[in-house]
Design a protein around this motif. Structure first.
Motif, PDB file in Angstrom:
ATOM      1  N   MET A   1       0.820  -1.211   0.000  1.00  0.00           N
ATOM      2  CA  MET A   1       0.000   0.000   0.000  1.00  0.00           C
ATOM      3  C   MET A   1       0.860   1.269   0.000  1.00  0.00           C
ATOM      4  N   HIS A   2       2.090   1.132   0.525  1.00  0.00           N
ATOM      5  CA  HIS A   2       2.993   2.278   0.509  1.00  0.00           C
ATOM      6  C   HIS A   2       3.282   2.690  -0.930  1.00  0.00           C
ATOM      7  N   PHE A   3       3.466   1.688  -1.816  1.00  0.00           N
ATOM      8  CA  PHE A   3       3.744   1.977  -3.222  1.00  0.00           C
ATOM      9  C   PHE A   3       2.555   2.695  -3.869  1.00  0.00           C
ATOM     10  N   PHE A   4       1.341   2.270  -3.531  1.00  0.00           N
ATOM     11  CA  PHE A   4       0.120   2.900  -4.052  1.00  0.00           C
ATOM     12  C   PHE A   4       0.086   4.382  -3.694  1.00  0.00           C
ATOM     13  N   GLU A   5       0.317   4.675  -2.429  1.00  0.00           N
ATOM     14  CA  GLU A   5       0.269   6.070  -1.982  1.00  0.00           C
ATOM     15  C   GLU A   5       1.380   6.902  -2.591  1.00  0.00           C
ATOM     16  N   GLU A   6       2.585   6.321  -2.656  1.00  0.00           N
ATOM     17  CA  GLU A   6       3.711   7.070  -3.215  1.00  0.00           C
ATOM     18  C   GLU A   6       3.534   7.316  -4.711  1.00  0.00           C
ATOM     19  N   SER A   7       2.934   6.365  -5.410  1.00  0.00           N
ATOM     20  CA  SER A   7       2.679   6.553  -6.848  1.00  0.00           C
ATOM     21  C   SER A   7       1.769   7.751  -7.074  1.00  0.00           C
ATOM     22  N   LYS A   9       1.245  10.301  -4.986  1.00  0.00           N
ATOM     23  CA  LYS A   9       1.925  11.544  -4.588  1.00  0.00           C
ATOM     24  C   LYS A   9       2.885  12.013  -5.682  1.00  0.00           C
ATOM     25  N   ARG A  10       3.615  11.065  -6.280  1.00  0.00           N
ATOM     26  CA  ARG A  10       4.541  11.437  -7.360  1.00  0.00           C
ATOM     27  C   ARG A  10       3.775  11.980  -8.565  1.00  0.00           C
ATOM     28  N   LEU A  41      -6.952  11.610   0.268  1.00  0.00           N
ATOM     29  CA  LEU A  41      -6.636  13.033   0.394  1.00  0.00           C
ATOM     30  C   LEU A  41      -6.848  13.535   1.822  1.00  0.00           C
ATOM     31  N   HIS A  42      -7.885  13.027   2.490  1.00  0.00           N
ATOM     32  CA  HIS A  42      -8.132  13.422   3.877  1.00  0.00           C
ATOM     33  C   HIS A  42      -6.992  12.943   4.773  1.00  0.00           C
ATOM     34  N   LYS A  43      -6.522  11.722   4.545  1.00  0.00           N
ATOM     35  CA  LYS A  43      -5.419  11.154   5.341  1.00  0.00           C
ATOM     36  C   LYS A  43      -4.138  11.963   5.183  1.00  0.00           C
ATOM     37  N   HIS A  44      -3.892  12.482   3.974  1.00  0.00           N
ATOM     38  CA  HIS A  44      -2.618  13.148   3.681  1.00  0.00           C
ATOM     39  C   HIS A  44      -2.751  14.669   3.564  1.00  0.00           C
ATOM     40  N   LEU A 169      -5.351   8.818 -12.030  1.00  0.00           N
ATOM     41  CA  LEU A 169      -5.111   8.337 -13.390  1.00  0.00           C
ATOM     42  C   LEU A 169      -3.881   7.437 -13.483  1.00  0.00           C
ATOM     43  N   CYS A 170      -3.059   7.456 -12.452  1.00  0.00           N
ATOM     44  CA  CYS A 170      -1.829   6.660 -12.462  1.00  0.00           C
ATOM     45  C   CYS A 170      -2.009   5.279 -11.826  1.00  0.00           C
TER      46      CYS A 170
END
Length: 453
Positions: A1-7, A9-10, A41-44, A169-170
């Motif tokens: 899930m870390h990869f999902f969030e980082e993707s 954000k990038r 978006l609420h989490k971050h 979209l990513c």
């Protein structure tokens, strides 16, 4: 899930979607995609330096079930202190009153309320949950229909008084579902998403499903293609604009092009130059395809000293020696005469279309219809607009100037003299086909059928 969030954000950073102090209103249907986007978006929001709120529109198409969606999203936001804007909009009535498809009507009322919600919440960004699978479906539909573009959904575009962004979209649908499962994000299912009567659903469940069986990463590959196309398109359009500066004269409703220097421009820039001209003259309101652009290029490259093409909505392309003029037909404007329509009559009106007054029970596919009240004075009168025309719209106590209505509906000036007006025998305006209906529509036995030219 870390990869999902980082993707994500990038992707947000790459597309410059957000900056500190942005207020982002998330368009939330209650489905899995939009609920995950709101939760993400609420989490971050502190990390991103933004404020997050939610907008929900109930299209009133599924009765109590769709109203429960509204209550569900409202409750979710209340529990997390997320500012919420929710409204109901009768998409079915919008479709009926204006003679348009239900999906188009739903989109129309939805985006109108998105603007209202952004204003009420003080948001400058609207975020929607379109993802890589949606992007792939859109590209496939554009290619199949032969549209003038096949670059899919833009990640960022202007909207209302701010911007519309699409951070997902990513990522693919499966990744969103996995994220929802891991963090137990609640959502509601819309059964209409399974109906293959809707075009997008057929692409989703039949075509894209087939492609992903062939290659699980098919949606992402199509997404990369769309992204490259968008970037290439932006670059080439800017080059085309530069090339066009010294060989065109732009007026409010016409564009003149010098043919000889245009022929020296590389073909990819020629195509985009024609696209820019058509988009300018049509104000983004009329669909044109790659075939229209292809035919114009054939005319410009031909050895014939003169020629003419007729495009949709009375736009003509005239070649005369070294000049090519894109302009609306002035000589073929409709006259001021009135045509009369009795029961079982059919008439064709130049520049408008065909009208039939029948006792049909249903509106034919592809046509627009208006059902008369039983006491409507006949014959019906078909004419073009006149100074001082007023119409009493459904849901409106008084009347409205037709000139003001056309402005509010954002009808380009060049189109307004070609819009037919339907009145009863006493001159009361009943219907502006393709625009709006009046309070005088009823449930009588007579149906007026209109097929646009």
């Amino acid at each position: 899930m870390h990869f999902f969030e980082e993707s994500i954000k990038r992707f947000i950073e790459k597309k410059e979607m957000l900056k500190e102090e942005d207020h982002v209103a998330v368009a939330v249907s209650g489905g899995i995609d939009s609920m995950v986007l709101l939760s993400f978006l609420h989490k971050h929001q502190k990390q991103l330096g933004i404020t997050v709120s939610a907008i929900h529109v109930d299209h009133m198409l599924r009765g109590a079930e769709s109203y429960e969606d509204l209550r569900f999203v409202k409750s979710f936001c209340h529990e997390r202190s997320i500012p919420f804007f929710g409204r109901q909009a009768d998409a079915g009535r919008e479709a009926s009153e204006n003679g348009i498809g239900i999906q188009f009507a739903a989109r129309k009322v939805r985006y109108a309320l998105f603007k209202e919600g952004m204003d009420a919440l003080g948001a400058n960004k609207l975020a929607t949950a379109h993802h890589a699978d949606d992007q792939a479906e859109t590209v496939l539909m554009q290619l199949s229909r032969g549209g003038h573009t096949h670059s899919g959904i833009p990640a960022v575009r202007s909207f209302a008084f701010g911007m519309l962004i699409r951070p997902f979209l990513c990522v693919e649908k499966e990744e969103i579902a996995a994220y929802a499962a891991k963090y137990s994000i609640p959502y509601r299912e819309d059964p209409s998403n399974q109906k293959i009567t809707y075009t997008r659903n057929r692409y989703r469940h039949q075509l894209l499903s087939f492609l992903k069986n062939e290659n699980p990463k098919a949606a992402m590959h199509i997404g990369y293609f769309a992204q490259d196309q968008q970037e290439d398109e932006f670059f080439l359009q800017e080059m085309a604009r530069e090339k066009m500066e010294k060989m065109t004269i732009w007026k409010q409703e016409s564009v003149s092009l010098q043919i000889e220097p245009f022929r020296e421009v590389p073909l990819p820039l020629q195509r985009r130059a024609i696209h820019l001209i058509l988009n300018y003259l049509y104000h983004g309101k009329t669909a044109f395809s790659f075939l229209h652009i292809h035919h114009i290029l054939q005319l410009l490259q031909s050895a014939a000293p003169s020629g003419k093409l007729n495009l949709p909505s009375r736009l003509s392309v005239r070649k005369l020696n070294e000049q090519c003029v894109f302009a609306y037909e002035a000589d073929d404007r409709p006259g001021n005469e009135t045509d009369f329509l009795h029961v079982r009559d059919q008439l064709y009106r130049k520049s408008a279309g065909t009208f039939k007054l029948t006792e049909a029970s249903e509106c034919p596919h592809g046509a627009e219809c208006f059902r008369l009240k039983s006491d409507t004075p006949l014959p019906l009168c078909i004419r073009m607009r006149r100074d001082g025309d007023r119409i009493q719209l459904k849901g409106m106590s008084g009347s409205k100037k037709l000139a003001r209505l056309l402005i509010d509906e954002k009808i380009p000036l060049a189109y307004r003299d070609y819009i037919p007006v339907v009145t009863d025998a006493n001159g009361t305006i009943l219907w502006i086909p393709g625009i709006r209906k009046s309070v005088h529509e009823g449930d009588g036995p007579l149906l007026l059928i209109y097929e646009k030219e």
